[in-house]
Scaffold this motif. Structure first.
Motif, mmCIF file in Angstrom:
data_model
loop_
_atom_site.group_PDB
_atom_site.id
_atom_site.type_symbol
_atom_site.label_atom_id
_atom_site.label_comp_id
_atom_site.label_asym_id
_atom_site.label_seq_id
_atom_site.Cartn_x
_atom_site.Cartn_y
_atom_site.Cartn_z
ATOM 1 N N SER A 48 -6.665 6.289 4.032
ATOM 2 C CA SER A 48 -6.331 7.559 4.097
ATOM 3 C C SER A 48 -7.192 8.278 5.287
ATOM 4 O O SER A 48 -8.016 7.309 6.015
ATOM 5 N N THR A 88 -6.892 1.346 -0.307
ATOM 6 C CA THR A 88 -6.094 2.335 0.013
ATOM 7 C C THR A 88 -6.820 3.082 1.271
ATOM 8 O O THR A 88 -7.999 3.160 1.218
ATOM 9 N N TYR A 93 -0.357 -2.281 4.805
ATOM 10 C CA TYR A 93 -1.494 -3.180 4.407
ATOM 11 C C TYR A 93 -1.011 -4.623 4.681
ATOM 12 O O TYR A 93 0.009 -4.940 4.261
#
Length: 111
Positions: free
Chosen positions: A69, A67, A58
């Motif tokens: 994914s 986040t 990040y």
């Protein structure tokens, strides 16, 4: 050639959340995928990336708020964005390590 299509952008108030999705037309198994953004007058910058094995990285300016994914079986990559700030306003792009990129999705955060 695999195509990438981003979705999920929109207008949200400061402190709000959005979930971006990136749909690939083919398999992304084993491929590093990244979310980038570009604000008007600024250069494109990496927001977050995820390897084929699920390791993530990040940018400092989103750590703890965003986040990334992926779902390799659905050929999807996601970016959950929480605690959004006006400075997060930009066009967000899904991009492969080889430079394949979608058309982007606009995220606008109002103060």
């Amino acid at each position: 050639q695999v195509r990438l299509v981003e979705s999920g952008g929109g207008l949200v108030q400061s402190g709000g959340s959005l979930r971006l999705s990136c749909a690939a037309s083919g398999s992304i198994f084993g491929i590093y995928m990244g979310w980038y953004r570009q604000a008007p007058g600024k250069e494109r910058e990496l927001v977050a990336g995820i390897t084929g094995g699920g390791s993530t990285n990040y940018a400092d300016f989103v750590k703890g708020r965003f986040t990334i994914s992926r779902d390799n079986y659905k050929n999807m990559v996601y970016l959950q964005m929480n605690s959004l700030k006006p400075e997060d306003t930009a066009v967000y792009y899904c991009r492969t390590a080889s430079g394949l990129q979608g058309q982007g999705t606009q995220v606008t955060v109002s103060s």
